[in-house]
Design a protein around this motif. Structure first.
Motif, PDB file in Angstrom:
ATOM      1  N   GLY A   1       0.686  -1.153   0.264  1.00 34.27           N
ATOM      2  CA  GLY A   1      -0.014  -0.202  -0.018  1.00 34.27           C
ATOM      3  C   GLY A   1       0.934   1.396  -0.055  1.00 34.27           C
ATOM      4  O   GLY A   1       0.755   2.267  -0.607  1.00 34.27           O
ATOM      5  N   ALA A   2       2.018   1.174   0.615  1.00 34.54           N
ATOM      6  CA  ALA A   2       2.782   2.370   0.957  1.00 34.54           C
ATOM      7  C   ALA A   2       3.602   2.698  -0.470  1.00 34.54           C
ATOM      8  O   ALA A   2       3.648   3.956  -0.864  1.00 34.54           O
ATOM      9  N   LEU A   3       4.024   1.533  -1.161  1.00 34.35           N
ATOM     10  CA  LEU A   3       4.522   1.549  -2.495  1.00 34.35           C
ATOM     11  C   LEU A   3       3.660   2.288  -3.374  1.00 34.35           C
ATOM     12  O   LEU A   3       4.029   3.074  -4.499  1.00 34.35           O
ATOM     13  N   ARG A   4       2.329   1.679  -3.497  1.00 35.18           N
ATOM     14  CA  ARG A   4       1.210   2.191  -4.300  1.00 35.18           C
ATOM     15  C   ARG A   4       1.115   3.712  -4.115  1.00 35.18           C
ATOM     16  O   ARG A   4       0.797   4.538  -5.190  1.00 35.18           O
ATOM     17  N   ALA A   5       1.178   4.219  -2.758  1.00 33.76           N
ATOM     18  CA  ALA A   5       1.179   5.292  -2.485  1.00 33.76           C
ATOM     19  C   ALA A   5       2.228   6.469  -3.091  1.00 33.76           C
ATOM     20  O   ALA A   5       1.877   7.424  -3.493  1.00 33.76           O
ATOM     21  N   ALA A   6       3.265   5.774  -2.968  1.00 34.63           N
ATOM     22  CA  ALA A   6       4.587   6.508  -3.660  1.00 34.63           C
ATOM     23  C   ALA A   6       4.388   6.941  -5.125  1.00 34.63           C
ATOM     24  O   ALA A   6       4.646   7.873  -5.550  1.00 34.63           O
ATOM     25  N   LYS A   7       3.839   5.961  -5.826  1.00 31.16           N
ATOM     26  CA  LYS A   7       3.671   6.005  -7.281  1.00 31.16           C
ATOM     27  C   LYS A   7       2.797   7.092  -7.534  1.00 31.16           C
ATOM     28  O   LYS A   7       2.670   8.023  -8.339  1.00 31.16           O
ATOM     29  N   TRP A   8       1.629   7.049  -6.786  1.00 33.31           N
ATOM     30  CA  TRP A   8       0.528   8.012  -6.884  1.00 33.31           C
ATOM     31  C   TRP A   8       0.949   9.338  -6.510  1.00 33.31           C
ATOM     32  O   TRP A   8       0.424  10.207  -7.215  1.00 33.31           O
ATOM     33  N   LEU A   9       1.893   9.428  -5.386  1.00 33.52           N
ATOM     34  CA  LEU A   9       2.014  10.716  -5.006  1.00 33.52           C
ATOM     35  C   LEU A   9       3.305  11.418  -5.882  1.00 33.52           C
ATOM     36  O   LEU A   9       3.269  12.665  -5.751  1.00 33.52           O
ATOM     37  N   SER A  10       3.937  10.670  -6.665  1.00 29.86           N
ATOM     38  CA  SER A  10       5.015  11.252  -7.713  1.00 29.86           C
ATOM     39  C   SER A  10       4.241  12.055  -8.393  1.00 29.86           C
ATOM     40  O   SER A  10       3.494  12.078  -9.354  1.00 29.86           O
ATOM     41  N   GLY A  11       5.054  13.395  -8.233  1.00 33.98           N
ATOM     42  CA  GLY A  11       4.573  14.550  -9.264  1.00 33.98           C
ATOM     43  C   GLY A  11       3.237  15.261  -8.637  1.00 33.98           C
ATOM     44  O   GLY A  11       3.147  16.284  -9.186  1.00 33.98           O
TER      45      GLY A  11
END
Length: 258
Positions: free
Chosen positions: A235-245
């Protein structure tokens, strides 16, 4: 294009899980790891920079720091990100009200995503619980139990507090006023305006949370059990992808990503 990530608290149990998953995710590139134990064999064996502070690294532009550490370390990290161009996903629990408020202030200038539980299942549960509270009505007493491994430092868990806040809001209550975190001695009948949150610690339990609706002649129990730390790490890594940019301005959370 792979998103560069830095794992903060990389020598810990969750940190190691995050490192392993990031290394095998084609959408991510492990740009560095941060931990006070810089000489840990777990870290020195990695093919990436190792540092005791994020500021000691030279991460690529747009990198996202993923942090599962301790409240003080998280706040130090957040304070250090201003002007760096980095973003942060925070899964640390046990933040005080003052620390949570400060994190929201920092998020005006730094893209920050914070969730005390990164599990998709828990966050869907948070969306459906208020409807149950309203439909069952005030005849149903509300209680929560949480179980975690014997090395967890904070109690109750951040997830239990989040669940309690969700239930309390649906009743028009506040956890600070109606929350009951300890019962001992001759306490008398249970008040109707009370929300019990009980903590159990032992063994290697990753995380169990049960919400009880205790009514006349029946009860409903809703339990979420995490079988592996990978649930939260994914979930955290999914959030990292979403947060990028993403731009700063607010403290992002799981509902924003959904």
């Amino acid at each position: 294009m792979s998103i560069p990530v830095i794992i903060h608290g990389a020598a810990g149990r969750m940190g190691q899980t995050l490192v392993n998953l990031a290394l095998h995710d084609p959408g991510l590139a492990l740009a560095g790891v941060v931990d006070r134990h810089t000489d840990s064999e777990k870290l020195t064996a990695l093919d990436c920079p190792v540092a005791g502070e994020v500021g000691e690294l030279s991460p690529p532009s747009g990198a996202v720091v993923v942090d599962f550490s301790a409240p003080e370390a998280t706040m130090h990290l957040a304070e250090s990100l201003a002007g760096t161009g980095l973003a942060a996903v925070v899964g640390t629990t046990g933040l005080s009200d003052e620390q949570s408020a400060r994190l929201r202030t920092i998020a005006r200038d730094v893209p920050i995503f914070w969730a005390p539980n990164m599990s998709v299942g828990v966050n869907v549960l948070l969306q459906v619980l208020p409807d149950l509270v309203r439909k069952l009505g005030e005849d149903y007493d509300l209680e929560i139990t949480e179980i975690h491994h014997n090395k967890k430092a904070d109690a109750p868990s951040g997830t239990a507090i989040k669940l309690a806040d969700c239930l309390a809001r649906a009743r028009g209550w506040t956890v600070s006023e109606q929350g009951a975190f300890c019962r001992q001695g001759i306490i008398g009948p249970r008040p109707k305006k009370e929300l019990g949150v009980m903590t159990v610690r032992g063994g290697d339990v990753v995380g169990d949370h049960t919400v009880y609706f205790l009514g006349p002649g029946e009860r409903i129990e809703i339990t979420h059990r995490a079988h592996s730390r990978e649930t939260f790490a994914q979930g955290a890594l999914r959030a990292a992808k979403w947060l990028s940019g993403k731009q700063p301005g607010q403290l992002y959370s799981m509902p924003d990503m959904f």
